[in-house]
Design a protein around this motif. Structure first.
Motif, PDB file in Angstrom:
ATOM      1  N   ASP A  79       0.818  -1.307  -0.301  1.00 29.84           N
ATOM      2  CA  ASP A  79       0.016  -0.162  -0.005  1.00 29.84           C
ATOM      3  C   ASP A  79       0.832   1.342   0.062  1.00 29.84           C
ATOM      4  O   ASP A  79       0.513   2.270  -0.712  1.00 29.84           O
ATOM      5  CB  ASP A  79      -0.871  -0.086   1.042  1.00 29.84           C
ATOM      6  N   THR A  80       1.979   1.275   0.855  1.00 32.65           N
ATOM      7  CA  THR A  80       2.888   2.390   0.724  1.00 32.65           C
ATOM      8  C   THR A  80       3.579   2.617  -0.724  1.00 32.65           C
ATOM      9  O   THR A  80       3.823   3.884  -1.129  1.00 32.65           O
ATOM     10  CB  THR A  80       3.993   2.219   1.818  1.00 32.65           C
ATOM     11  N   ALA A  81       3.778   1.636  -1.338  1.00 26.15           N
ATOM     12  CA  ALA A  81       4.631   1.540  -2.650  1.00 26.15           C
ATOM     13  C   ALA A  81       3.573   2.168  -3.710  1.00 26.15           C
ATOM     14  O   ALA A  81       3.755   2.734  -4.476  1.00 26.15           O
ATOM     15  CB  ALA A  81       5.127   0.287  -3.050  1.00 26.15           C
ATOM     16  N   THR A  82       2.307   1.724  -3.427  1.00 24.59           N
ATOM     17  CA  THR A  82       1.233   2.019  -4.757  1.00 24.59           C
ATOM     18  C   THR A  82       0.523   3.338  -4.312  1.00 24.59           C
ATOM     19  O   THR A  82      -0.300   3.546  -5.489  1.00 24.59           O
ATOM     20  CB  THR A  82       0.254   0.815  -4.949  1.00 24.59           C
ATOM     21  N   ASP A  83       0.684   3.980  -3.160  1.00 20.78           N
ATOM     22  CA  ASP A  83      -0.137   5.040  -2.916  1.00 20.78           C
ATOM     23  C   ASP A  83       0.191   6.347  -3.929  1.00 20.78           C
ATOM     24  O   ASP A  83      -0.594   6.768  -4.383  1.00 20.78           O
ATOM     25  CB  ASP A  83       0.415   5.563  -1.661  1.00 20.78           C
ATOM     26  N   PRO A  84       1.336   6.546  -4.390  1.00 17.69           N
ATOM     27  CA  PRO A  84       1.522   7.582  -5.425  1.00 17.69           C
ATOM     28  C   PRO A  84       0.879   7.060  -6.717  1.00 17.69           C
ATOM     29  O   PRO A  84       0.527   8.041  -7.595  1.00 17.69           O
ATOM     30  CB  PRO A  84       3.187   7.515  -5.832  1.00 17.69           C
ATOM     31  N   TRP A  85       0.360   6.002  -6.884  1.00 17.56           N
ATOM     32  CA  TRP A  85      -0.217   5.408  -8.217  1.00 17.56           C
ATOM     33  C   TRP A  85      -1.690   5.706  -8.008  1.00 17.56           C
ATOM     34  O   TRP A  85      -2.497   5.296  -8.909  1.00 17.56           O
ATOM     35  CB  TRP A  85       0.025   4.060  -8.629  1.00 17.56           C
ATOM     36  N   GLY A  86      -2.219   6.199  -6.912  1.00 18.33           N
ATOM     37  CA  GLY A  86      -3.481   6.070  -6.745  1.00 18.33           C
ATOM     38  C   GLY A  86      -4.250   4.921  -6.456  1.00 18.33           C
ATOM     39  O   GLY A  86      -5.363   4.675  -6.569  1.00 18.33           O
ATOM     40  N   ILE A  87      -3.587   3.823  -6.223  1.00 20.73           N
ATOM     41  CA  ILE A  87      -4.215   2.431  -5.796  1.00 20.73           C
ATOM     42  C   ILE A  87      -4.145   2.271  -4.322  1.00 20.73           C
ATOM     43  O   ILE A  87      -3.239   2.671  -3.599  1.00 20.73           O
ATOM     44  CB  ILE A  87      -3.352   1.541  -6.521  1.00 20.73           C
ATOM     45  N   ASP A  88      -5.453   1.763  -3.669  1.00 16.09           N
ATOM     46  CA  ASP A  88      -5.510   1.326  -2.465  1.00 16.09           C
ATOM     47  C   ASP A  88      -5.646  -0.116  -2.250  1.00 16.09           C
ATOM     48  O   ASP A  88      -6.488  -0.678  -2.911  1.00 16.09           O
ATOM     49  CB  ASP A  88      -6.858   2.011  -2.012  1.00 16.09           C
ATOM     50  N   ILE A  89      -4.660  -0.772  -1.474  1.00 16.96           N
ATOM     51  CA  ILE A  89      -4.684  -2.169  -1.387  1.00 16.96           C
ATOM     52  C   ILE A  89      -5.753  -2.470  -0.081  1.00 16.96           C
ATOM     53  O   ILE A  89      -5.545  -2.129   0.876  1.00 16.96           O
ATOM     54  CB  ILE A  89      -3.315  -2.628  -0.976  1.00 16.96           C
ATOM     55  N   GLU A  90      -6.511  -3.211  -0.509  1.00 20.05           N
ATOM     56  CA  GLU A  90      -7.487  -3.755   0.559  1.00 20.05           C
ATOM     57  C   GLU A  90      -7.237  -4.746   1.333  1.00 20.05           C
ATOM     58  O   GLU A  90      -7.669  -4.902   2.606  1.00 20.05           O
ATOM     59  CB  GLU A  90      -8.882  -3.956  -0.158  1.00 20.05           C
ATOM     60  N   ARG A  91      -6.912  -5.875   0.679  1.00 24.83           N
ATOM     61  CA  ARG A  91      -6.435  -7.015   1.563  1.00 24.83           C
ATOM     62  C   ARG A  91      -5.371  -7.899   0.778  1.00 24.83           C
ATOM     63  O   ARG A  91      -5.339  -7.910  -0.519  1.00 24.83           O
ATOM     64  CB  ARG A  91      -7.776  -7.755   1.430  1.00 24.83           C
ATOM     65  N   VAL A  92      -4.432  -8.593   1.654  1.00 23.34           N
ATOM     66  CA  VAL A  92      -3.599  -9.604   0.813  1.00 23.34           C
ATOM     67  C   VAL A  92      -3.456 -10.829   2.023  1.00 23.34           C
ATOM     68  O   VAL A  92      -3.785 -10.774   3.145  1.00 23.34           O
ATOM     69  CB  VAL A  92      -2.022  -8.898   1.101  1.00 23.34           C
ATOM     70  N   GLU A  93      -3.864 -12.049   1.132  1.00 22.63           N
ATOM     71  CA  GLU A  93      -4.046 -13.186   1.864  1.00 22.63           C
ATOM     72  C   GLU A  93      -2.675 -14.261   1.372  1.00 22.63           C
ATOM     73  O   GLU A  93      -2.666 -14.200  -0.015  1.00 22.63           O
ATOM     74  CB  GLU A  93      -5.245 -13.677   1.576  1.00 22.63           C
ATOM     75  N   VAL A  94      -2.142 -14.689   2.170  1.00 22.77           N
ATOM     76  CA  VAL A  94      -1.255 -16.017   1.933  1.00 22.77           C
ATOM     77  C   VAL A  94      -2.033 -17.207   1.479  1.00 22.77           C
ATOM     78  O   VAL A  94      -2.628 -17.777   2.397  1.00 22.77           O
ATOM     79  CB  VAL A  94      -0.443 -16.193   2.670  1.00 22.77           C
ATOM     80  N   LYS A  95      -2.100 -17.736   0.236  1.00 25.64           N
ATOM     81  CA  LYS A  95      -3.115 -18.887  -0.067  1.00 25.64           C
ATOM     82  C   LYS A  95      -2.446 -20.047   0.307  1.00 25.64           C
ATOM     83  O   LYS A  95      -2.942 -20.895   1.134  1.00 25.64           O
ATOM     84  CB  LYS A  95      -3.484 -18.655  -1.588  1.00 25.64           C
ATOM     85  N   ASP A  96      -0.986 -20.568  -0.189  1.00 23.44           N
ATOM     86  CA  ASP A  96      -0.924 -21.800   0.108  1.00 23.44           C
ATOM     87  C   ASP A  96       0.865 -21.651   0.236  1.00 23.44           C
ATOM     88  O   ASP A  96       1.507 -21.003  -0.284  1.00 23.44           O
ATOM     89  CB  ASP A  96      -1.260 -22.718  -1.144  1.00 23.44           C
ATOM     90  N   VAL A  97       1.324 -22.605   0.857  1.00 20.56           N
ATOM     91  CA  VAL A  97       2.706 -22.780   1.583  1.00 20.56           C
ATOM     92  C   VAL A  97       3.085 -24.311   0.930  1.00 20.56           C
ATOM     93  O   VAL A  97       2.579 -25.210   1.649  1.00 20.56           O
ATOM     94  CB  VAL A  97       3.074 -22.570   2.753  1.00 20.56           C
ATOM     95  N   ARG A  98       3.782 -24.445   0.092  1.00 21.48           N
ATOM     96  CA  ARG A  98       4.164 -25.676  -0.534  1.00 21.48           C
ATOM     97  C   ARG A  98       5.614 -25.962  -0.005  1.00 21.48           C
ATOM     98  O   ARG A  98       6.558 -25.413  -0.508  1.00 21.48           O
ATOM     99  CB  ARG A  98       3.888 -26.140  -1.971  1.00 21.48           C
ATOM    100  N   LEU A  99       5.776 -27.336   0.460  1.00 19.36           N
ATOM    101  CA  LEU A  99       7.076 -27.628   1.238  1.00 19.36           C
ATOM    102  C   LEU A  99       7.710 -28.900   0.087  1.00 19.36           C
ATOM    103  O   LEU A  99       6.729 -29.516  -0.589  1.00 19.36           O
ATOM    104  CB  LEU A  99       6.896 -28.358   2.471  1.00 19.36           C
ATOM    105  N   PRO A 100       9.044 -28.912  -0.133  1.00 17.73           N
ATOM    106  CA  PRO A 100       9.626 -30.042  -0.662  1.00 17.73           C
ATOM    107  C   PRO A 100       8.979 -31.427  -0.046  1.00 17.73           C
ATOM    108  O   PRO A 100       8.669 -31.585   0.963  1.00 17.73           O
ATOM    109  CB  PRO A 100      10.959 -29.792  -0.611  1.00 17.73           C
ATOM    110  N   GLN A 101       9.122 -32.555  -0.969  1.00 16.16           N
ATOM    111  CA  GLN A 101       8.520 -33.721  -0.677  1.00 16.16           C
ATOM    112  C   GLN A 101       9.588 -34.347   0.470  1.00 16.16           C
ATOM    113  O   GLN A 101       8.656 -35.115   1.399  1.00 16.16           O
ATOM    114  CB  GLN A 101       8.542 -34.700  -1.803  1.00 16.16           C
TER     115      GLN A 101
END
Length: 302
Positions: free
Chosen positions: A196-218
């Protein structure tokens, strides 16, 4: 030259009096640049007027076909940024509703104000404890300032996606594997604040960020599964040993009570016979009085 030497003699040979002459040259150059800028503005304004008049004449000549290109409709969730001859039209972003443009000299950029979501591609990340994992996320954003989104960045959607992927790698690279698996909420907050801090000069508002999946090696998955299984088996053995300890204590207390009362042992014997007889089996039970065993015990003592 004489005036310059006289001025130096009067001032004790100092060179401070030369500065005003340089400043005068700067002032003259600034005046020349201002005049050139004024001439350029006059030429551009005259050219824009001429082009506007020509475009209007073409519109009148091609009426009513030109009306299909002159009238624009903007939805409630959209805004239009209009450039006339390369400059932003006065009033900023327009919409929603119906408005009029001149096709030959106006350029219309429509911006969607609704929330947009995109998936961050899986990123191969080396955690703080040197474990390689693959992590993907999802980002939700909307356009807060249409003028900034059009004028300050070439492609705000692509730039936001690239920035999100880079930020995801930078943030997760400072976390250990245990923190990555257990502390997703705080990681999502850190990602949101940084993007959100980086995109503020572009007029963009970040509403939400979610980490979906964490894949580990076999191989790491198998090692973690073996460790978890060993931990569960150890806990099961400890629980079983504690149960046996409690059962032995209870049996000891019960034996002490039964040994103090011969009638209690007879009642327990009868209860055991009732339990066996209630089951459908072919077991034959011969009840033997307890006193016979007691008499045998006394003879052995004698």
């Amino acid at each position: 030259m004489r005036k310059m030497s006289d001025m130096r003699k009067d001032n004790g040979g100092s060179r401070d009096e030369i500065i005003p002459i340089v400043n005068r040259n700067n002032i003259v150059s600034e005046r020349n640049s201002d005049d050139a800028t004024g001439d350029t503005d006059i030429c551009s304004s005259v050219t824009s007027i001429v082009l506007t008049v020509i475009s209007i004449l073409l519109m009148v000549c091609t009426f009513p076909i030109s009306m299909f290109f002159c009238i624009k409709v903007i939805q409630e969730y959209e805004r239009a940024v209009i450039f006339r001859l390369g400059r932003i039209k006065k009033g900023g972003a327009v919409g929603p509703g119906l408005f009029f443009i001149i096709p030959c000299i106006d350029q219309c950029n429509v911006v969607d104000l609704r929330t947009v979501s995109f998936d961050v591609p899986p990123q191969e990340i080396l955690t703080k404890d040197s474990v390689t994992v693959s992590v993907d996320a999802v980002v939700y954003y909307n356009i807060r300032a249409p003028m900034a989104a059009v004028c300050n960045v070439a492609d705000y959607s692509k730039s936001t996606k690239l920035l999100s992927a880079t930020t995801l790698r930078n943030i997760l690279g400072t976390k250990t594997l245990s923190e990555l698996l257990a502390d997703r909420e705080n990681i999502a907050k850190d990602l949101k604040a940084m993007i959100d801090t980086a995109t503020d000069p572009w007029g963009i508002d970040i509403e939400r960020v979610e980490v979906k999946d964490v894949r580990l090696p076999q191989n790491l998955q198998r090692a973690m599964a073996a460790e978890a299984e060993a931990t569960r088996e150890a806990r099961a053995k400890v629980i079983g040993a504690e149960g046996e300890q409690k059962a032995s204590k209870a049996l000891k207390e019960a034996s002490d009570i039964i040994s103090s009362s011969p009638a209690a042992l007879q009642l327990r014997y009868l209860q055991t016979l009732a339990t066996i007889s209630s089951e459908k089996n072919s077991t034959i039970v011969f009840p033997i009085p307890i006193e016979m065993f007691a008499s045998f015990g006394k003879k052995k003592e004698e």
